[in-house]
Write a protein that holds these residues in place. Structure first.
Motif, PDB file in Angstrom:
ATOM      1  N   VAL A  46       4.417  17.301 -95.868  1.00 56.67           N
ATOM      2  CA  VAL A  46       3.685  18.521 -95.515  1.00 56.67           C
ATOM      3  C   VAL A  46       4.366  19.208 -94.339  1.00 56.67           C
ATOM      4  N   ARG A  47       4.792  18.427 -93.358  1.00 53.35           N
ATOM      5  CA  ARG A  47       5.504  19.007 -92.209  1.00 53.35           C
ATOM      6  C   ARG A  47       6.791  19.697 -92.660  1.00 53.35           C
ATOM      7  N   ILE A  48       7.509  19.058 -93.582  1.00 52.18           N
ATOM      8  CA  ILE A  48       8.764  19.640 -94.075  1.00 52.18           C
ATOM      9  C   ILE A  48       8.488  20.950 -94.801  1.00 52.18           C
ATOM     10  N   MET A  49       7.483  20.957 -95.673  1.00 49.21           N
ATOM     11  CA  MET A  49       7.170  22.163 -96.439  1.00 49.21           C
ATOM     12  C   MET A  49       6.649  23.284 -95.533  1.00 49.21           C
ATOM     13  N   GLY A  54      14.405  20.333 -90.427  1.00 47.51           N
ATOM     14  CA  GLY A  54      14.857  20.190 -89.040  1.00 47.51           C
ATOM     15  C   GLY A  54      13.700  20.111 -88.064  1.00 47.51           C
ATOM     16  N   GLN A  55      12.741  21.015 -88.197  1.00 50.32           N
ATOM     17  CA  GLN A  55      11.574  21.016 -87.308  1.00 50.32           C
ATOM     18  C   GLN A  55      10.756  19.734 -87.463  1.00 50.32           C
ATOM     19  N   ALA A  56      10.587  19.290 -88.697  1.00 52.08           N
ATOM     20  CA  ALA A  56       9.790  18.083 -88.946  1.00 52.08           C
ATOM     21  C   ALA A  56      10.453  16.851 -88.326  1.00 52.08           C
ATOM     22  N   LEU A  57      11.761  16.734 -88.491  1.00 55.25           N
ATOM     23  CA  LEU A  57      12.471  15.591 -87.909  1.00 55.25           C
ATOM     24  C   LEU A  57      12.497  15.681 -86.386  1.00 55.25           C
ATOM     25  N   ALA A  58      12.668  16.884 -85.854  1.00 54.91           N
ATOM     26  CA  ALA A  58      12.662  17.069 -84.404  1.00 54.91           C
ATOM     27  C   ALA A  58      11.307  16.685 -83.815  1.00 54.91           C
ATOM     28  N   ASN A  86      34.389  15.228 -89.597  1.00 59.92           N
ATOM     29  CA  ASN A  86      34.002  16.002 -88.419  1.00 59.92           C
ATOM     30  C   ASN A  86      32.489  16.168 -88.269  1.00 59.92           C
ATOM     31  N   GLU A  87      31.713  15.592 -89.179  1.00 61.67           N
ATOM     32  CA  GLU A  87      30.259  15.734 -89.139  1.00 61.67           C
ATOM     33  C   GLU A  87      29.617  14.550 -88.413  1.00 61.67           C
ATOM     34  N   PRO A  88      28.506  14.809 -87.700  1.00 61.56           N
ATOM     35  CA  PRO A  88      27.774  13.690 -87.094  1.00 61.56           C
ATOM     36  C   PRO A  88      27.088  12.860 -88.183  1.00 61.56           C
ATOM     37  N   LYS A  89      26.790  11.617 -87.864  1.00 57.62           N
ATOM     38  CA  LYS A  89      26.091  10.747 -88.817  1.00 57.62           C
ATOM     39  C   LYS A  89      24.572  10.911 -88.725  1.00 57.62           C
ATOM     40  N   ASP A  90      24.068  11.332 -87.564  1.00 53.53           N
ATOM     41  CA  ASP A  90      22.638  11.519 -87.362  1.00 53.53           C
ATOM     42  C   ASP A  90      22.138  12.690 -88.215  1.00 53.53           C
ATOM     43  N   LEU A  91      21.082  12.456 -88.989  1.00 52.62           N
ATOM     44  CA  LEU A  91      20.572  13.467 -89.916  1.00 52.62           C
ATOM     45  C   LEU A  91      20.147  14.742 -89.200  1.00 52.62           C
ATOM     46  N   LEU A  92      19.437  14.617 -88.104  1.00 50.38           N
ATOM     47  CA  LEU A  92      18.988  15.808 -87.388  1.00 50.38           C
ATOM     48  C   LEU A  92      20.184  16.613 -86.881  1.00 50.38           C
ATOM     49  N   GLU A  93      21.181  15.954 -86.347  1.00 53.10           N
ATOM     50  CA  GLU A  93      22.389  16.646 -85.875  1.00 53.10           C
ATOM     51  C   GLU A  93      23.118  17.313 -87.039  1.00 53.10           C
ATOM     52  N   ASP A 101      23.703  24.958 -97.205  1.00 57.44           N
ATOM     53  CA  ASP A 101      23.804  24.024 -98.322  1.00 57.44           C
ATOM     54  C   ASP A 101      23.445  22.605 -97.890  1.00 57.44           C
ATOM     55  N   VAL A 102      23.919  22.201 -96.724  1.00 58.24           N
ATOM     56  CA  VAL A 102      23.586  20.873 -96.193  1.00 58.24           C
ATOM     57  C   VAL A 102      22.083  20.766 -95.997  1.00 58.24           C
ATOM     58  N   LEU A 103      21.487  21.781 -95.410  1.00 65.19           N
ATOM     59  CA  LEU A 103      20.041  21.772 -95.177  1.00 65.19           C
ATOM     60  C   LEU A 103      19.268  21.705 -96.490  1.00 65.19           C
ATOM     61  N   ARG A 104      19.654  22.512 -97.463  1.00 69.17           N
ATOM     62  CA  ARG A 104      18.945  22.533 -98.750  1.00 69.17           C
ATOM     63  C   ARG A 104      19.055  21.180 -99.446  1.00 69.17           C
ATOM     64  N   ARG A 105      20.273  20.654 -99.527  1.00 66.47           N
ATOM     65  CA  ARG A 105      20.474  19.367-100.212  1.00 66.47           C
ATOM     66  C   ARG A 105      19.753  18.230 -99.498  1.00 66.47           C
ATOM     67  N   ALA A 106      19.826  18.210 -98.169  1.00 60.29           N
ATOM     68  CA  ALA A 106      19.142  17.163 -97.403  1.00 60.29           C
ATOM     69  C   ALA A 106      17.626  17.264 -97.578  1.00 60.29           C
ATOM     70  N   THR A 107      17.101  18.474 -97.558  1.00 61.08           N
ATOM     71  CA  THR A 107      15.657  18.662 -97.738  1.00 61.08           C
ATOM     72  C   THR A 107      15.215  18.160 -99.108  1.00 61.08           C
ATOM     73  N   ASP A 108      15.932  18.551-100.145  1.00 63.77           N
ATOM     74  CA  ASP A 108      15.590  18.098-101.496  1.00 63.77           C
ATOM     75  C   ASP A 108      15.633  16.576-101.591  1.00 63.77           C
ATOM     76  N   GLU A 109      16.661  15.987-101.006  1.00 62.34           N
ATOM     77  CA  GLU A 109      16.822  14.535-101.095  1.00 62.34           C
ATOM     78  C   GLU A 109      15.739  13.801-100.306  1.00 62.34           C
ATOM     79  N   VAL A 110      15.427  14.287 -99.119  1.00 61.78           N
ATOM     80  CA  VAL A 110      14.389  13.641 -98.307  1.00 61.78           C
ATOM     81  C   VAL A 110      13.040  13.725 -99.011  1.00 61.78           C
ATOM     82  N   LEU A 111      12.703  14.870 -99.569  1.00 63.03           N
ATOM     83  CA  LEU A 111      11.415  14.998-100.270  1.00 63.03           C
ATOM     84  C   LEU A 111      11.342  14.076-101.483  1.00 63.03           C
TER      85      LEU A 111
END
Length: 133
Positions: A46-49, A54-58, A86-93, A101-111
């Motif tokens: 619900v927080r993600i939607m 990013g806000q939900a994880l923060a 060159n990318e951080p390993k931490d999901l929020l970072e 694209d990273v945000l969209r794919r990560a959001t879909d996968e997390v949900l």
């Protein structure tokens, strides 16, 4: 020849192991109450939607509610979307520094992952509401 597990089966397997680690307070869950893990996992979709991934994880990170949950989500997304050199390993970072694209794919996968995680947390009795939202 054995067939490869489907993506949904791999999500389920990882989520089951995550819930077991939370239940036994192993790994990143050592200082976390198992019911907080389940309670925050239940609230996260619900927080993600509402506010975005990013806000939900923060929010979770800022409140210190579920460090184990953040670690499990990061581990799963990193398996599905391995970070580039060159990318951080931490999901929020990765979300903060990544492109749309990273945000969209990560959001879909997390949900999708949270569907399994929440089913297993409920089955293992880890979903009592936490006192803080």
């Amino acid at each position: 020849m054995a067939s490869q597990p489907t993506l949904d089966q791999r999500r389920a397997s990882h989520a089951w192991e995550a819930v077991q680690r939370a239940k036994q307070k192993q790994g990143p869950h050592q200082k976390q109450e198992p019911k907080k893990f389940g309670g925050q996992a239940k609230k996260l979709p619900v927080r993600i939607m509402t506010a975005g991934l990013g806000q939900a994880l923060a929010f979770l990170k800022a409140k210190g509610y579920a460090p184990g949950l953040l670690a499990e989500l990061t581990d799963w997304v990193n398996q599905r979307m391995p970070p580039q050199a060159n990318e951080p390993k931490d999901l929020l970072e990765r979300i903060i520094e990544g492109n749309a694209d990273v945000l969209r794919r990560a959001t879909d996968e997390v949900l999708a992952y949270l569907l399994w995680l929440n089913r297993f947390a409920e089955a293992e009795g880890l979903t009592e509401e936490t006192e803080a939202s």
